[in-house]
Scaffold this active site. Structure first.
Site, PDB file in Angstrom:
ATOM      1  N   HIS A 196       2.954  18.634   7.957  1.00 25.44           N
ATOM      2  CA  HIS A 196       4.075  17.895   8.550  1.00 25.44           C
ATOM      3  C   HIS A 196       5.203  17.793   7.536  1.00 25.44           C
ATOM      4  CE1 HIS A 196       3.188  14.072   6.387  1.00 25.44           C
ATOM      5  NE2 HIS A 196       1.914  14.356   6.596  1.00 25.44           N
ATOM      6  N   ASP A 207       7.760  15.385   7.763  1.00 22.52           N
ATOM      7  CA  ASP A 207       8.301  14.035   7.615  1.00 22.52           C
ATOM      8  C   ASP A 207       7.551  13.294   6.519  1.00 22.52           C
ATOM      9  OD1 ASP A 207       5.984  14.012   9.306  1.00 22.52           O
ATOM     10  OD2 ASP A 207       6.490  12.000   9.994  1.00 22.52           O
ATOM     11  N   GLU A 261       4.501  13.183  12.048  1.00 19.58           N
ATOM     12  CA  GLU A 261       3.102  12.795  11.820  1.00 19.58           C
ATOM     13  C   GLU A 261       2.986  11.357  11.350  1.00 19.58           C
ATOM     14  OE1 GLU A 261      -0.669  12.071   9.815  1.00 19.58           O
ATOM     15  OE2 GLU A 261       1.318  12.039   8.909  1.00 19.58           O
ATOM     16  N   GLU A 262       3.948  10.912  10.533  1.00 21.97           N
ATOM     17  CA  GLU A 262       3.856   9.586   9.933  1.00 21.97           C
ATOM     18  C   GLU A 262       4.061   8.451  10.940  1.00 21.97           C
ATOM     19  OE1 GLU A 262       2.636   9.164   7.213  1.00 21.97           O
ATOM     20  OE2 GLU A 262       3.114  10.780   5.826  1.00 21.97           O
TER      21      GLU A 262
END
Length: 443
Positions: free
Chosen positions: A88, A90, A154-155
């Site tokens: 990811h 982010d 994702e976060e």
């Protein structure tokens, strides 16, 4: 190109790409109103590097500023199920206060690359790009189709990233049967060997709201039906409740491998008594033995001299495979026993992920490690958090956590996720891309 020169270029590009990605502020606050275009800028940079190597990646924004990318490299045996290696782009917010080096400067100091995303997980995004470029440059064909995937969001749960891809562009992952990504792969000393943790299972994630109600009034007139004290009793009761140890396939395999390496007979039930033998892996193992509940947010009142009629608390829950429903019932019983006037409401639940703790992919990981670390041993474990693998499961994809890092015995890689001074040793980054390349080529 000679092997040594190819490896040197592979390592150099990984470092260069990691620094460039860290310098892009792709902070994911979880609030669309405060998220910029950093994720799309990171994806555009990755796309450019891949196009420069002659590839034609697929990219698309799921929302303004939130892009995703996949690239499929055809393998020697396309009849085999494909493997997706994903990262990811982010990162979580980073307050520069307390950092030795600015979190988005990607500075190198004392053998480390500093920056938000250095471990979580622009390091691996950079490695995947470098691997794909090396294959194009050297004419390498992997044993099976490899899909390189780069996701946003994702976060904050993957809604605009991996989940969006599985729901809106499932054809991008056509034929994929297995996935490899975070969180795992970092080394921990176990006896005379180094164990490389591989996440074969992940806890599920849930959330709940406790709401306490009572009699509102003036602060000078205390009441036994004070919503704040009712909530406080419930929060303490939940926060201090210890759930029973539960045996899962991942932790059974961890106990078996740890017993062999340490020369101590361990079981899932006795691991907690020997955490001191596990070094930096101890806290991870402890968190994977039980369901857990953590009170994380409190809200009540508007003025010091006013007793509020309502108070709320937010709970973060982490659920082991096979215990779905048990945690909720246990928490409800604890809250009820804490006293009257408190209600609980459950929200968003992500089902636990459990993959086989033995199999060909784990064997391939072991083989890929040995070329660089003859003392390295794959050790399955249960990851107490959650990754994008949970979304890929909707397409029948079996997920594992493995981003290889050989580090000093006291370097707590997972402990630096989301932390001040997030950093990665330069030699560990080079190790990581070498092992990743072999794994993806041979798996």
């Amino acid at each position: 190109m000679p092997v040594a020169e190819s490896t040197r270029l592979l390592e150099e590009e990984t470092l260069r790409f990691a620094r460039a990605l860290i310098r892009i502020d792709s902070v994911n606050t979880g609030d669309p109103a405060t998220i910029g275009d950093g994720e799309s800028r990171a994806i555009a940079l990755i796309a450019g590097w891949l196009e420069e190597a002659g590839y034609t990646p697929l990219t698309e924004e799921s929302a303004p500023g939130r892009a995703n990318l996949v690239l499929r490299v055809t393998g020697a045996d396309p009849t085999r199920g494909a493997l997706v290696a994903h990262a990811h782009v982010d990162v979580v917010p980073a307050d520069p206060t307390g950092w030795a080096h600015p979190p988005f400067a990607a500075e190198i100091a004392d053998g480390y690359l500093y920056g938000r995303g250095a471990l979580d997980m622009k390091n691996h995004a950079a490695a995947l790009v470098a691997v794909a470029r090396a294959w194009a440059r050297d004419g390498i064909v992997p044993n099976r189709d490899i899909v390189f995937a780069f996701f946003s969001d994702e976060e904050a749960g993957g809604v605009y990233g991996a989940r969006w891809v599985t729901e809106h562009r499932p054809e991008w992952l056509r034929g994929v049967t297995e996935a490899v990504s975070e969180v795992g792969g970092f080394s921990v000393p176990l006896g005379e060997k180094r164990g490389y943790l591989v996440a074969t299972s992940e806890k599920g994630v849930g959330a709940a709201t406790l709401t306490a109600r009572g009699r509102a009034g003036h602060g000078s007139r205390p009441s036994h039906s004070n919503a704040v004290t009712r909530l406080a009793r419930a929060v303490v009761a939940v926060g201090e409740h210890e759930f029973p140890i539960v045996s899962t396939s991942a932790m059974e395999e961890f106990a078996l491998r740890a017993s062999e390496l340490l020369g101590v007979e361990l079981t899932v039930e006795t691991l907690e008594d020997h955490l001191d033998l596990l070094g930096i892996a101890g806290p991870l193992v402890a968190a994977g033995l039980r369901d857990t509940v953590s009170p994380t947010m409190l809200a009540a009142g508007s003025k010091t001299n006013v007793i509020p009629g309502e108070a709320t608390a937010q709970l973060d829950t982490r659920i082991l495979p096979g215990t779905e429903g048990d945690l909720e019932r246990a928490v409800e019983a604890v809250v009820a026993a804490s006293g009257p006037g408190v209600e609980i409401e459950w929200s968003r639940t992500i089902t636990p992920l459990e993959s086989p703790a033995r199999g060909p992919l784990l064997d391939a990981i072991q083989e890929a490690l040995l070329d660089d670390d003859p003392d390295g041993v794959v050790v399955p474990y249960l990851m107490p958090a959650s990754t994008d693998n949970k979304h890929l499961r909707a397409l029948g994809i079996t997920g594992y956590g493995f981003v290889p890092l050989r580090t000093a015995g006291d370097f707590d890689a997972f402990g630096l996720f989301h932390a001040v001074d997030e950093r990665i040793p330069l030699d560990a980054l080079a190790f990581s891309v070498r092992v990743t390349e072999r794994l993806l080529r041979r798996a």
